[in-house]
Design a protein around this motif. Structure first.
Motif, PDB file in Angstrom:
ATOM      1  N   SER A 103     -53.744 -79.502 121.133  1.00 29.94           N
ATOM      2  CA  SER A 103     -52.628 -79.908 122.002  1.00 29.94           C
ATOM      3  C   SER A 103     -51.376 -79.193 121.507  1.00 29.94           C
ATOM      4  O   SER A 103     -50.548 -79.758 120.810  1.00 29.94           O
ATOM      5  CB  SER A 103     -52.427 -81.428 121.965  1.00 29.94           C
ATOM      6  N   ASN A 128     -58.436 -81.247 138.346  1.00 28.56           N
ATOM      7  CA  ASN A 128     -57.225 -82.058 138.209  1.00 28.56           C
ATOM      8  C   ASN A 128     -55.974 -81.231 137.919  1.00 28.56           C
ATOM      9  O   ASN A 128     -54.867 -81.766 137.905  1.00 28.56           O
ATOM     10  CB  ASN A 128     -57.408 -83.112 137.118  1.00 28.56           C
ATOM     11  N   ILE A 133     -49.785 -81.804 139.262  1.00 26.64           N
ATOM     12  CA  ILE A 133     -49.121 -81.377 138.027  1.00 26.64           C
ATOM     13  C   ILE A 133     -47.715 -80.920 138.392  1.00 26.64           C
ATOM     14  O   ILE A 133     -47.539 -80.068 139.263  1.00 26.64           O
ATOM     15  CB  ILE A 133     -49.882 -80.233 137.338  1.00 26.64           C
ATOM     16  N   ILE A 154     -49.852 -81.345 129.353  1.00 23.53           N
ATOM     17  CA  ILE A 154     -50.112 -82.735 128.975  1.00 23.53           C
ATOM     18  C   ILE A 154     -48.873 -83.585 129.213  1.00 23.53           C
ATOM     19  O   ILE A 154     -48.929 -84.629 129.866  1.00 23.53           O
ATOM     20  CB  ILE A 154     -50.520 -82.839 127.495  1.00 23.53           C
ATOM     21  N   GLY A 155     -47.739 -83.152 128.665  1.00 20.09           N
ATOM     22  CA  GLY A 155     -46.502 -83.909 128.821  1.00 20.09           C
ATOM     23  C   GLY A 155     -45.338 -83.133 128.243  1.00 20.09           C
ATOM     24  O   GLY A 155     -45.518 -82.085 127.620  1.00 20.09           O
ATOM     25  N   TRP A 292     -53.051 -78.415 126.485  1.00 15.04           N
ATOM     26  CA  TRP A 292     -54.361 -78.182 125.888  1.00 15.04           C
ATOM     27  C   TRP A 292     -54.660 -76.685 125.910  1.00 15.04           C
ATOM     28  O   TRP A 292     -54.466 -76.025 126.933  1.00 15.04           O
ATOM     29  CB  TRP A 292     -55.464 -78.915 126.664  1.00 15.04           C
ATOM     30  N   THR A 311     -58.430 -85.489 131.069  1.00 13.77           N
ATOM     31  CA  THR A 311     -57.119 -85.931 130.603  1.00 13.77           C
ATOM     32  C   THR A 311     -55.982 -85.448 131.490  1.00 13.77           C
ATOM     33  O   THR A 311     -54.825 -85.814 131.275  1.00 13.77           O
ATOM     34  CB  THR A 311     -56.859 -85.461 129.153  1.00 13.77           C
ATOM     35  N   SER A 312     -56.297 -84.622 132.495  1.00 15.84           N
ATOM     36  CA  SER A 312     -55.286 -84.191 133.455  1.00 15.84           C
ATOM     37  C   SER A 312     -55.231 -85.104 134.671  1.00 15.84           C
ATOM     38  O   SER A 312     -54.317 -84.985 135.498  1.00 15.84           O
ATOM     39  CB  SER A 312     -55.558 -82.749 133.914  1.00 15.84           C
ATOM     40  N   ASN A 317     -53.888 -89.134 131.971  1.00 19.59           N
ATOM     41  CA  ASN A 317     -52.690 -88.414 131.557  1.00 19.59           C
ATOM     42  C   ASN A 317     -51.520 -89.378 131.368  1.00 19.59           C
ATOM     43  O   ASN A 317     -50.728 -89.239 130.423  1.00 19.59           O
ATOM     44  CB  ASN A 317     -52.329 -87.345 132.589  1.00 19.59           C
ATOM     45  N   ALA A 321     -49.254 -90.210 128.018  1.00 15.03           N
ATOM     46  CA  ALA A 321     -47.799 -90.124 128.071  1.00 15.03           C
ATOM     47  C   ALA A 321     -47.142 -91.420 127.614  1.00 15.03           C
ATOM     48  O   ALA A 321     -46.158 -91.398 126.858  1.00 15.03           O
ATOM     49  CB  ALA A 321     -47.347 -89.770 129.482  1.00 15.03           C
ATOM     50  N   PRO A 328     -45.189 -87.629 131.720  1.00 18.36           N
ATOM     51  CA  PRO A 328     -46.544 -87.122 131.986  1.00 18.36           C
ATOM     52  C   PRO A 328     -46.512 -85.828 132.767  1.00 18.36           C
ATOM     53  O   PRO A 328     -45.547 -85.537 133.488  1.00 18.36           O
ATOM     54  CB  PRO A 328     -47.174 -88.252 132.811  1.00 18.36           C
ATOM     55  N   ASN A 330     -48.924 -85.117 135.035  1.00 22.38           N
ATOM     56  CA  ASN A 330     -49.431 -85.444 136.366  1.00 22.38           C
ATOM     57  C   ASN A 330     -48.475 -86.413 137.052  1.00 22.38           C
ATOM     58  O   ASN A 330     -48.402 -87.593 136.712  1.00 22.38           O
ATOM     59  CB  ASN A 330     -50.836 -86.049 136.266  1.00 22.38           C
TER      60      ASN A 330
END
Length: 392
Positions: A103, A128, A133, A154-155, A292, A311-312, A317, A321, A328, A330
């Motif tokens: 990450s 995803n 996103i 990821i965030g 990632w 995880t997306s 997600n 977060a 986040p 997403n």
């Protein structure tokens, strides 16, 4: 198990982070506007059967049993987690070839790309990675090179100015209270302990000394770096302590050692006291965006790709977060329920105007990230050496 990706030698001196190439009409926010020579690493073309396990290096809070165990039940991929405390540690661990995923923050990602340590990602294998996103986390220079995606978001978060409102009784509007020699909080100021913090000085100089010509805080020529170091050395005399451990930073504020300084948005909450406030000053700030990234030597690319996809998704997600304390990636998570909406509002998840003021950590390299071709910019190794001189 046979390696799916062939390990490539670091084609450049990775320690010096030399990315050669040419730039055309580059701005501060366009990854597609710069061209680099980087190792030619193959991309996974199609997924196969899941392997037995996936080995992940992650920040604390990114890989937890609540969602990792469900992933294992659904795929059969056992999740092995290694928590890392710094970006430097992540880079070192990824270069062992023992891990599938990391990450990575922006101050690590270009180091991994230029070293041939991570592979471009086939986003078609990650459903995803979609319109949900947020746009501000797609196509950024720290993880998208030559049109190839190396990171799945990821965030993100801003490095804010945190303060004890019982001592700092008026909300500060500028970073001048932590940079200028006449600060009323001298001896009570904290700062982030890492070479990438040099960019914070550059952000301040961009606003207050425009004659220096800084257009991107991660693209500093020798003169611009020298100006940033001079400012940092001035600040050194005001500092109560530098921090890299979030727990230590919280303890410093809670114990009264520190009254004001650079912080992450979540840390003021962890201090568990309403007197600790945070703000994004007029100059803007640095910040971070995590993604990632998959190892070129991954033994488990199918599990790794499915983990990135899993995880997306909005729900998982969002859990990551909320657990870590960040916006986040997403945006659909923000519409799941009232709790999610409140979290997204607190961390400005869908507020691109807010994040337009934030310069995400990006590894400084010799090719100027602002598109200049008439000078050579300073590398991360030069920043690392300079940081030693700042702290003395």
């Amino acid at each position: 198990m046979k390696k799916r990706y062939r390990a490539l030698p670091a084609m450049a001196a990775a320690a010096a982070l030399v990315l050669a190439g040419c730039a055309a009409d580059a701005g501060s926010d366009g990854a597609g506007e710069l061209t680099f020579d980087v190792p030619d690493v193959p991309t996974l073309e199609e997924k196969g059967d899941y392997e037995d396990a996936v080995d992940i290096i992650a920040w604390s809070g990114f890989v937890e049993p609540e969602w990792a165990d469900v992933f294992t039940e659904e795929t059969g991929c056992v999740v092995n987690r290694r928590v890392a405390g710094t970006s430097d540690e992540m880079v070192q661990l990824m270069r062992t070839g023992d891990y599938d995923l990391v990450s990575a923050s922006g101050d690590a990602s270009l180091r991994l790309i230029v070293g041939g340590d991570v592979a471009p990602i086939n986003t078609e294998l990650i459903p995803n990675f979609s319109d949900d996103i947020v746009e501000g986390m797609k196509g950024q220079l720290y993880d998208t090179i030559n049109g190839k995606v190396y990171g799945i978001p990821i965030g993100r978060g801003a490095n804010i100015l945190q303060y004890n409102s019982e001592i700092v009784t008026e909300e500060p509007t500028s970073w001048d209270v932590v940079w200028e020699a006449d600060s009323p909080y001298a001896g009570q100021i904290t700062a982030y302990d890492a070479p990438i913090y040099i960019a914070d000085a550059a952000v301040y100089l961009m606003h207050h000394e425009p004659e220096l010509g800084i257009e991107n805080p991660y693209a500093l020529d020798e003169d611009q770096l020298a100006a940033a170091i001079e400012l940092l050395q001035q600040q050194n005399g005001l500092i109560s302590e530098y921090w890299s451990d979030p727990v230590a930073q919280i303890t410093s504020f809670a114990g009264g050692t520190t009254a004001i300084g650079t912080s992450w948005e979540i840390l003021r909450k962890f201090a568990a006291d309403d007197k600790f406030k945070g703000t994004l000053p007029v100059e803007g700030s640095t910040g971070w965006s995590d993604a990632w990234m998959i190892s070129t030597e991954s033994d488990s690319p199918n599990c790794a790709y499915e983990w990135m996809n899993y995880t997306s998704g909005a729900e998982v997600n969002g859990k990551i977060a909320m657990n870590f304390g960040m916006a986040p990636a997403n945006g659909a998570f923000c519409e799941l329920n009232d709790e999610a909406a409140a979290h997204c509002e607190e961390f400005n998840a869908l507020n691109e105007e807010y994040f337009e003021q934030v310069w995400y950590w990006t590894t400084p390299i010799e090719q100027c990230l602002d598109g200049r071709t008439d000078v050579q910019c300073t590398s991360f190794q030069e920043w690392t050496d300079a940081w030693v001189s700042v702290k003395g």
